[in-house]
Write an enzyme that holds these catalytic residues in place. Structure first.
Site, short mmCIF file in Angstrom:
data_model
loop_
_atom_site.label_atom_id
_atom_site.label_comp_id
_atom_site.label_asym_id
_atom_site.label_seq_id
_atom_site.Cartn_x
_atom_site.Cartn_y
_atom_site.Cartn_z
N ILE A 156 0.56 -1.62 -0.20
CA ILE A 156 0.05 0.21 0.28
C ILE A 156 0.65 0.96 -0.41
O ILE A 156 0.25 2.23 -0.65
CB ILE A 156 -1.16 -0.05 1.75
CG1 ILE A 156 -1.79 -1.06 1.11
CG2 ILE A 156 -2.01 1.64 1.48
CD1 ILE A 156 -2.63 -1.39 2.38
N ASP A 201 13.56 0.37 11.66
CA ASP A 201 12.61 -0.30 11.71
C ASP A 201 12.20 0.53 12.82
O ASP A 201 12.56 1.67 14.28
CB ASP A 201 13.37 -0.95 12.77
CG ASP A 201 12.16 -2.10 13.76
OD1 ASP A 201 11.69 -1.78 13.93
OD2 ASP A 201 12.23 -3.09 12.76
N ILE A 202 10.68 1.01 13.03
CA ILE A 202 9.66 1.66 13.78
C ILE A 202 9.71 1.37 15.40
O ILE A 202 10.27 2.49 15.97
CB ILE A 202 8.57 2.04 13.19
CG1 ILE A 202 8.07 0.58 13.62
CG2 ILE A 202 8.12 2.89 12.13
CD1 ILE A 202 6.35 0.55 13.86
N TYR A 235 -3.92 -9.36 16.33
CA TYR A 235 -3.51 -8.17 15.35
C TYR A 235 -4.97 -7.86 15.11
O TYR A 235 -4.40 -6.06 15.17
CB TYR A 235 -3.56 -8.80 14.06
CG TYR A 235 -3.83 -8.45 12.63
CD1 TYR A 235 -2.42 -6.85 12.42
CD2 TYR A 235 -4.88 -7.63 12.43
CE1 TYR A 235 -3.17 -6.44 11.48
CE2 TYR A 235 -5.28 -6.66 11.01
CZ TYR A 235 -3.65 -6.30 10.58
OH TYR A 235 -3.79 -5.50 9.39
#
Ligand SMILES: NC(=O)c1ccc[n+]([C@@H]2O[C@H](COP(=O)([O-])OP(=O)(O)OC[C@H]3O[C@@H](n4cnc5c(N)ncnc54)[C@H](O)[C@@H]3O)[C@@H](O)[C@H]2O)c1
Length: 308
Positions: free
Chosen positions: A12, A51-52, A140
Site C-alpha cells: 500500500i 525499524d519503527i 492483530y
C-alpha cells in the site's frame, strides 16, 4: 508539505508514495524492508531504512520535522499475531505509541493511521458502519484497535488531527502473495501457472478495495486534514468462490478450485459501508472490481513474463 510515510516501501505504501509525489508533496519514508524492498519506490522520495521499534526512529523526526505522518508500517499477519502476540503488540501498538510521542515532540499536525476491518470482528449489522460494536477476534485486531485508542487519546490531549482509516481487503499490483491477505494475487498466479488452488469453504464473503483507491483515500485525508474514523472499502460483498470464478473467466482459464471444509474462526461475511467516507472525506472508490482486477492481472502477467 512534508509527509513521513512509515511502511512506505510496502504494497500500500508504495502506491501512497506515488500518488503523494505526483501531487508534489515532499515524501520521507521510514521502512525496515522487513516485507518489502526499495524496488517500487518512486523517484524523489527520501528513504530511511529504520525499524519503527528502533530508538533511531526519533532521528528521522529530528532531521525531517514532518508536518504529517501516515503510519502504515505494521506486523500485518493475523496468523503471526496468534503465534507471537508480543511481537505483534510491540510493532503495532508499542511502536505506534513511540511514534506518537515523537509526533508530539516534533510538532506533527496530523497523524493518519492504517487500521483494519479486523477490529470489528464478528459483526451484527451489515454493511458495517464505523459505529458498529468492536469485537476483535485476533491479537492483530487487538493491537490495531489499541493503537487507534492511543492515537485518539494523544490527539485529544496534544491537539493534533487524527485520521483512522479502516481498510477492508486491499488488493492490487505489488501485493505479497505469500501472506494471507493476498488472495487475489494467489488466485491470479495459480491460473498463470495452471495450478489448482484449494478454497476452504468458498461461500464466505469479503469486500475488496483496489490499492489505488486506498492510496487516494490517504491522500484525501491529508488534503482535507480531516479528523475521524473512516471505513475505506468498496461496500460490495463478493464470495471467495465467485471471486475465483471471475478471475478464471477474465484469464480465459479453465482451472477449477478444489474445495475443503470452511475453517473454524474465519468470518463468514464481511462488507464495510463507505457512506461516511463518501460524505465526510469526499472519497469514493474510482475503480470497480472488474477494473481493479484487470490492472492486477496485467501486472502479474507482465511480472511472470519478465520473471520479475
Ligand atoms: N493489505 C490489506 O489488505 C490491509 C488491510 C487492512 C489494513 N492493512 C494495513 O495497511 C498497512 C500496510 O499494509 P500492506 O498490505 O501494505 O503490508 P506490507 O507488508 O506490504 O507493508 C508494510 C510495510 O511496513 C514495513 N514494516 C514492517 N514492520 C516494520 C517495522 N517494524 N519498522 C519499519 N517498517 C516496517 C514493511 O517492510 C513494509 O514495507 C498495515 O498497517 C496493515 O496492517 C492492510
Amino acid at each position: 508539505m512534508k509527509i513521513l510515510l512509515t511502511g512506505g516501501a510496502g504494497f500500500i505504501g508504495s502506491h501512497v508514495a506515488e500518488q503523494l509525489i505526483a501531487e508534489k508533496y515532499e515524501v520521507v519514508i521510514m521502512d525496515s524492508f522487513s516485507t518489502s524492498s526499495a524496488t517500487y519506490l518512486p523517484e524523489g522520495v527520501r528513504l530511511y531504512q529504520v525499524d519503527i521499534n528502533d530508538p533511531a526512529a526519533e532521528n528521522v523526526f529530528k532531521i525531517e520535522k514532518p508536518a504529517i505522518i501516515i503510519h502504515l508500517a505494521a506486523q500485518t499477519s493475523v496468523a503471526h499475531s496468534m503465534r507471537d502476540p508480543y511481537f505483534d503488540f510491540q510493532t503495532n501498538t508499542a511502536a505506534t505509541v513511540k511514534l506518537l510521542q515523537y509526533a508530539v515532540k516534533y510538532g506533527v499536525r496530523q497523524f493518519v493511521f492504517a487500521s483494519s476491518a479486523a477490529v470489528y470482528g464478528e459483526t451484527v449489522h451489515l454493511p458495517v458502519v464505523e459505529e458498529h460494536p468492536i469485537s476483535p477476534q485476533s491479537f492483530y485486531a487487538v493491537s490495531k484497535y489499541t493503537a487507534e485508542r492511543y492515537i485518539q487519546a494523544f490527539a485529544q490531549i496534544h491537539r493534533f488531527t487524527y485520521t483512522i482509516l479502516r481498510f477492508s481487503n486491499v488488493y492490487g499490483p505489488r501485493q505479497n502473495t505469500s501472506g494471507e491477505a493476498g488472495v487475489v494475487g494467489i488466485f491470479i498466479l495459480r491460473q498463470l501457472k495452471k495450478e489448482c488452488c484449494t478454497i476452504y469453504g468458498g461461500h464466505q464473503t469479503r469486500d475488496f478495495i483496489y490499492v489505488k483507491d486506498v492510496a487516494s483515500a490517504c491522500k484525501k485525508a491529508v488534503e482535507l486534514n480531516k479528523q475521524g474514523i473512516f471505513n475505506i472499502s468498496s461496500n460490495i460483498e463478493i464470495s471467495i468462490e465467485d471471486l475465483n470464478e471471475l478471475i478464471a473467466k477474465k484469464m480465459d482459464a479453465d482451472i477449477h478450485a478444489s474445495y475443503k471444509p470452511f475453517r473454524k474462526g474465519e468470518l463468514i461475511r464481511s462488507v464495510l459501508s463507505n457512506e461516511y467516507s463518501q460524505q465526510k472525506l469526499a472519497w469514493e472508490p474510482a475503480y470497480s472490481l472488474t477494473e481493479g482486477l484487470d490492472e492486477t492481472i496485467e501486472y502479474y502477467v507482465h511480472r511472470s513474463f519478465h520473471k520479475l
